[in-house]
Write a protein that holds these residues in place. Structure first.
Motif, short mmCIF file in Angstrom:
data_model
loop_
_atom_site.label_atom_id
_atom_site.label_comp_id
_atom_site.label_asym_id
_atom_site.label_seq_id
_atom_site.Cartn_x
_atom_site.Cartn_y
_atom_site.Cartn_z
N PHE A 256 38.33 30.35 13.72
CA PHE A 256 37.25 29.39 13.47
C PHE A 256 35.89 29.91 13.95
N PRO A 257 35.78 30.40 15.21
CA PRO A 257 34.46 30.89 15.63
C PRO A 257 33.98 32.07 14.78
N LYS A 258 34.92 32.91 14.31
CA LYS A 258 34.51 34.07 13.50
C LYS A 258 33.96 33.61 12.15
N PHE A 259 34.65 32.62 11.57
CA PHE A 259 34.16 32.07 10.29
C PHE A 259 32.73 31.55 10.47
N ALA A 260 32.52 30.76 11.54
CA ALA A 260 31.20 30.16 11.76
C ALA A 260 30.17 31.24 12.10
N ALA A 261 30.55 32.18 12.98
CA ALA A 261 29.60 33.22 13.41
C ALA A 261 29.21 34.10 12.23
N ASP A 262 30.18 34.44 11.37
CA ASP A 262 29.88 35.30 10.21
C ASP A 262 28.90 34.60 9.26
N LEU A 263 29.10 33.30 9.07
CA LEU A 263 28.21 32.55 8.16
C LEU A 263 26.78 32.52 8.72
N PHE A 264 26.66 32.25 10.01
CA PHE A 264 25.32 32.25 10.62
C PHE A 264 24.71 33.67 10.56
N ALA A 265 25.53 34.68 10.81
CA ALA A 265 25.01 36.06 10.77
C ALA A 265 24.49 36.39 9.38
N ARG A 266 25.23 35.98 8.35
CA ARG A 266 24.78 36.23 6.97
C ARG A 266 23.46 35.52 6.68
N ALA A 267 23.34 34.30 7.22
CA ALA A 267 22.10 33.53 7.00
C ALA A 267 20.92 34.23 7.67
N ILE A 268 21.15 34.77 8.87
CA ILE A 268 20.06 35.47 9.58
C ILE A 268 19.67 36.73 8.79
N GLU A 269 20.70 37.45 8.31
CA GLU A 269 20.42 38.66 7.50
C GLU A 269 19.62 38.30 6.24
N ALA A 270 19.88 37.08 5.71
CA ALA A 270 19.18 36.65 4.49
C ALA A 270 17.76 36.16 4.80
N GLY A 271 17.35 36.24 6.07
CA GLY A 271 15.98 35.88 6.42
C GLY A 271 15.78 34.43 6.78
N LEU A 272 16.86 33.72 7.11
CA LEU A 272 16.74 32.28 7.39
C LEU A 272 16.70 31.98 8.89
N GLY A 273 16.58 33.01 9.72
CA GLY A 273 16.70 32.85 11.17
C GLY A 273 15.72 31.87 11.79
N ALA A 274 14.54 31.73 11.21
CA ALA A 274 13.52 30.86 11.82
C ALA A 274 13.60 29.43 11.29
N GLU A 275 14.59 29.16 10.46
CA GLU A 275 14.67 27.82 9.83
C GLU A 275 15.66 26.91 10.57
N GLU A 276 15.79 25.67 10.05
CA GLU A 276 16.75 24.70 10.60
C GLU A 276 18.18 25.23 10.48
N HIS A 277 19.08 24.77 11.35
CA HIS A 277 20.49 25.19 11.29
C HIS A 277 21.07 24.98 9.89
N VAL A 278 20.74 23.84 9.28
CA VAL A 278 21.37 23.52 7.99
C VAL A 278 20.78 24.29 6.80
N ALA A 279 19.88 25.25 7.09
CA ALA A 279 19.46 26.15 6.02
C ALA A 279 20.67 26.98 5.54
N ILE A 280 21.75 26.95 6.32
CA ILE A 280 23.05 27.51 5.89
C ILE A 280 23.39 27.02 4.48
N ALA A 281 22.94 25.80 4.14
CA ALA A 281 23.23 25.22 2.81
C ALA A 281 22.77 26.17 1.70
N LYS A 282 21.74 26.96 1.97
CA LYS A 282 21.23 27.87 0.93
C LYS A 282 22.27 28.92 0.53
N LEU A 283 23.24 29.18 1.44
CA LEU A 283 24.28 30.16 1.11
C LEU A 283 25.46 29.51 0.40
#
Ligand code: NAP
Length: 288
Positions: A256-283
């Motif tokens: 579970f933590p790996k699934f969550a961490a990988d998704l957040f890592a992908r979002a940061i790589e996609a340039g969403l690091g400075a946005e709200e947590h739920v910018a994950i929705a963009k992925l």
């Protein structure tokens, strides 16, 4: 004639029938395994000897079984030997929007009014503080209201018949994370000599803030504006990344933590690091 027939007497169907009875409705019940009707018959319900008899017994038929396929199978059997014309069919079985639309079509073909509903509660809450969302035509909504009002907070969300199931599906996606997250968090706490109960108490303390966070996330995603975070996606991603190391160090599953961490890592790589947590929705799919 009874006021209403309840079809399906599992945990939830029995709670529905019991609440309707205790609030003064005359209720006919039917279940594939008739033995489950015994406590309700003792409480005053009439047991229909067949599904056809249950349909004939009342102007309103409330169904709550395992899924839409079971509902459809039950109704098809009844339709072979009785008429649904003029009946009100209230489907409180959980499902997805396409299933609700298909059952609404079936009801229309059989000249029945149809209301689709989704129960957001445990059986013990029925008749007390359950939340029940319904969707369907205004005529069906009005006909069903006197029954559903007895079961809890009756929230009608409009004519699109799949809407209640759509919100149920959304809530279920949320709850999937909630259940898995809690279970993993419980193991983390235990691995440090604490109890799962302590985690439950801690989360209950912050429940009002979590409720507000849900409202906030809904507004942010609806507006499509993720630019004003109180805590950035990068901060949360860094915190969640540590959960993987902690799980490894304590011999816990990293799934579970790996699934969550990988998704957040992908979002940061996609340039969403400075946005709200739920910018994950963009992925997770396009905004509509
Ligand atoms: P349950 O206790 O497992 O009962 C399932 C019911 O469906 C039983 O009456 C069962 O009959 C009947 N059934 C299943 N397949 C059938 C078939 N092919 N033909 C005829 N009857 C069939 O489940 P439940 O907890 O009552 O859940 C019912 C619905 O309520 C589900 O859609 C669930 O998602 C929803 N719901 C439940 C809860 C909850 O906390 N329990 C909360 C929200 C929503 P038999 O008794 O003969 O097996």
């Amino acid at each position: 004639m009874s006021d209403i027939s309840v079809v399906g007497l599992g945990e939830m169907g029995s709670a529905l029938a019991s609440a309707l009875l205790s609030k003064g409705r005359s209720v006919t019940v039917w279940n594939r395994s008739a033995s489950k009707a015994s406590p309700l018959v003792t409480a005053g319900a009439s047991l229909a000897p067949s599904i056809e008899a249950a349909v004939d017994a009342s102007p309103a038929i409330m169904v709550c079984v395992s899924d839409y396929k079971a509902t459809r199978d039950i109704l098809e059997v009844a339709a072979r030997s009785t008429s649904f014309s003029g009946k009100l069919l209230i489907q409180l079985t959980s499902g997805i929007p396409s299933e609700a639309r298909e059952l609404a079509e079936w009801a229309a073909q059989h000249q029945a009014e149809y209301l689709d509903g989704a129960i957001f509660a445990w059986p013990r809450q029925i008749g007390i503080d359950a939340v029940i969302l319904t969707s369907g035509a205004p005529e069906a909504t009005a006909l069903a209201q006197p029954h559903i009002d007895l079961l809890g907070q009756n929230v009608s969300i409009g004519e699109e018949v799949g809407a209640a199931s759509a919100l149920f599906s959304g809530a279920l996606a949320y709850l999937a994370g909630h259940w898995i997250g809690f279970a993993h968090g419980a193991r983390v706490c235990e691995s440090e000599g604490l109890t799962a109960e302590m985690l439950g108490e801690t989360l209950a303390r912050i429940a009002p803030a979590l409720g507000e966070d849900n409202r906030h996330m809904g507004k942010v995603i609806t507006a499509g504006d993720y630019s004003l975070p109180e805590s950035t996606l990068r901060t949360a991603g860094t915190d969640i990344g540590r959960l993987v190391h902690q799980a490894m160090a304590r011999g816990l599953s990293t799934e579970f933590p790996k699934f969550a961490a990988d998704l957040f890592a992908r979002a940061i790589e996609a340039g969403l690091g400075a946005e709200e947590h739920v910018a994950i929705a963009k992925l997770l799919g396009p905004q509509r």
